[in-house]
Enzyme design. Structure first.
Site, PDB file in Angstrom:
ATOM      1  N   CYS A 251       0.835  -1.202   0.000  1.00 54.97           N
ATOM      2  CA  CYS A 251       0.000   0.000   0.000  1.00 54.97           C
ATOM      3  C   CYS A 251       0.874   1.259   0.000  1.00 54.97           C
ATOM      4  CB  CYS A 251      -0.992  -0.041   1.153  1.00 54.97           C
ATOM      5  SG  CYS A 251      -2.371   1.122   0.951  1.00 54.97           S
TER       6      CYS A 251
ATOM      7  N   HIS B 169      -3.724  -4.889  -0.333  1.00 55.10           N
ATOM      8  CA  HIS B 169      -3.230  -5.450   0.930  1.00 55.10           C
ATOM      9  C   HIS B 169      -3.256  -6.977   0.856  1.00 55.10           C
ATOM     10  CE1 HIS B 169      -2.976  -1.891   3.587  1.00 55.10           C
ATOM     11  NE2 HIS B 169      -3.883  -1.393   2.771  1.00 55.10           N
TER      12      HIS B 169
ATOM     13  N   GLU C 179      -2.127  -9.025   2.972  1.00 56.23           N
ATOM     14  CA  GLU C 179      -2.404  -9.553   4.312  1.00 56.23           C
ATOM     15  C   GLU C 179      -3.880  -9.475   4.677  1.00 56.23           C
ATOM     16  OE1 GLU C 179      -2.038  -5.164   5.166  1.00 56.23           O
ATOM     17  OE2 GLU C 179      -1.304  -6.595   3.669  1.00 56.23           O
TER      18      GLU C 179
END
Length: 211
Positions: free
Chosen positions: A80, A194, A196
């Site tokens: 990001c 993202h 994650e």
């Protein structure tokens, strides 16, 4: 495997750590330049404004160690804001210099779509990834475990514009325009989304980074 996660005060560190722990990786959270220089693999996460992120890295003396590790071929993943800081500069709230690891600049996402209709900025949604840079698939790239069309989670108001088309690994589409979703130069990989927070698809990217 140990992964060094750079903490400069603008990061969602818990979800990043959980994603790497899923594969048994040990994560070291650090603001220490010596830890960065000793790292086997580096992760530069981030949320917030570009200038604040670069100011945080500068204040902690982390800019040159990050550049040295990238030059030495150490795998580096930017997420990001972390991806955006990999580029030469950003026009967010003025023109600000980045790490200069991927040639290109960061610009604001237009507030109208290709037909001139207003669109929401920031871009917040789950969107599909498509091969970039003239590729037909993700083979032989850091996204090799993915199939075109698999979705990841985006939240951003600015987008990266790589100078070299071959540095574009993946694009997504917002408002009818292609947006660079992932870029790579040498050992450096940036994801605008993202991983994650992108479920099984994101975990495949993290697993590939750990290999």
């Amino acid at each position: 495997m140990k992964v060094t996660v750079i903490d400069y005060g603008l990061s969602n560190l818990l979800s990043v750590r959980h994603a790497f722990a899923h594969f048994g990786a040990e994560t070291l959270l650090t603001s220490d330049p010596a830890d960065v220089l000793a790292a086997e693999k580096l992760v530069l996460p981030g949320v917030g404004a570009f200038k604040d992120g670069m100011d945080g890295l500068a204040r902690l003396g982390l800019i040159e160690p990050i550049r040295q590790k990238a030059a030495a071929g150490t795998p580096l993943l930017g997420i990001c804001l972390g991806m955006q800081m990999l580029f030469d500069e950003s026009e967010e709230f003025g023109l600000h210099k980045g790490l200069g690891l991927i040639p290109g600049r960061v610009v604001k996402i237009p507030d109208t779509d290709v037909d001139g209709h207003p669109q929401k900025v920031p871009h917040i949604s789950w969107d599909p990834l498509y091969p970039g840079g003239g590729r037909t698939d993700f083979s032989s790239t850091a996204l090799a475990a993915l199939k075109p069309g698999e979705e990841c989670y985006f939240i951003h108001s600015y987008e990266a514009k790589p100078v070299h088309d071959e540095d574009r690994l993946a694009d997504t589409v917002y408002g009818g325009r292609e947006i660079c979703a992932a870029a790579s130069h040498g050992s450096v990989l940036g994801c605008q989304f993202h991983p994650e927070k992108s479920g099984a698809v994101g975990l495949k990217i993290i697993e590939e980074f750990l290999k």
